[in-house]
Design a protein around this motif. Structure first.
Motif: not given
Length: 190
Positions: A6-12, A118-123, A125-137
């Motif tokens: 789709t042209g979306r970059p793979l972030l992993t 959320c301070d890092y655009p690369r991270f 948009g990861n599915p765990v942010v919305d799916g689980i609500g992860i904010r800190s790792y």
């Protein structure tokens, strides 16, 4: 980064060591299923959550295709991963290879501290942010005696956290402890 169709970059990041890791995990009997022998990994995940005061902690083995939560601590105390259902396969301890931050730690072979994802655009948009609500790792690699990074140990929170140097030192120490347990497990197996 590798683009999706789709042209979306793979972030992993691309994992050059996946086949070697998968073979090592098979030799160790890790990464395929949870059974009674995995209770020590759950206990260790409980300890990580206690030490870091986080709602989620994981001992995570990563093969070429997916992540396996050998040790899991969740707020609800559900060991089968059901309370991760928004991001994981319901009722399992598996997560897609491109979800979360552990694959980054694995490929980097260094600890990763994200006080607010959320301070890092690369991270962010990861599915765990919305799916689980992860904010800190907070995570560190599990590098065994052969030099293979088998997976990670991590602590995550649903609110931003100022981990600081103390958090980084703590997760590195915990990673060394679980690697010692894995090596003892290997030495004692028939």
């Amino acid at each position: 980064m590798i683009p999706y169709g789709t042209g979306r970059p793979l972030l992993t990041p691309v994992d050059q060591d996946g086949a070697r890791r998968s073979a090592r995990l098979r030799i160790l009997g890790l990464g395929e299923r949870a059974d009674a022998s995995f209770d020590s990994f759950d206990a260790f995940a409980d300890r990580v959550a206690e030490v870091t005061a986080t709602p989620f902690s994981i001992v995570n083995f990563i093969d070429e295709n997916r992540q396996f939560f050998a040790g899991l601590h969740t707020p609800a105390g559900i060991r089968d991963g059901a309370d991760l259902a928004a991001a994981a396969t319901v009722g399992s301890r598996y997560l897609a290879r491109d979800h979360g931050y552990c694959p980054h730690v694995l490929v980097r072979r260094k600890a990763l501290v994200l006080e607010d994802v959320c301070d890092y655009p690369r991270f962010a948009g990861n599915p765990v942010v919305d799916g689980i609500g992860i904010r800190s790792y907070l995570g560190a690699p599990l590098i065994d005696r052969t030099g293979v990074a088998l997976g990670t140990v991590c602590a995550v929170d649903t609110v931003p956290r100022a981990w600081g140097r103390a958090g980084l030192d703590t997760i590195k120490l915990l990673a060394r402890e679980i690697v010692v347990q894995i090596e003892r497990r290997e030495a004692s197996s028939p």
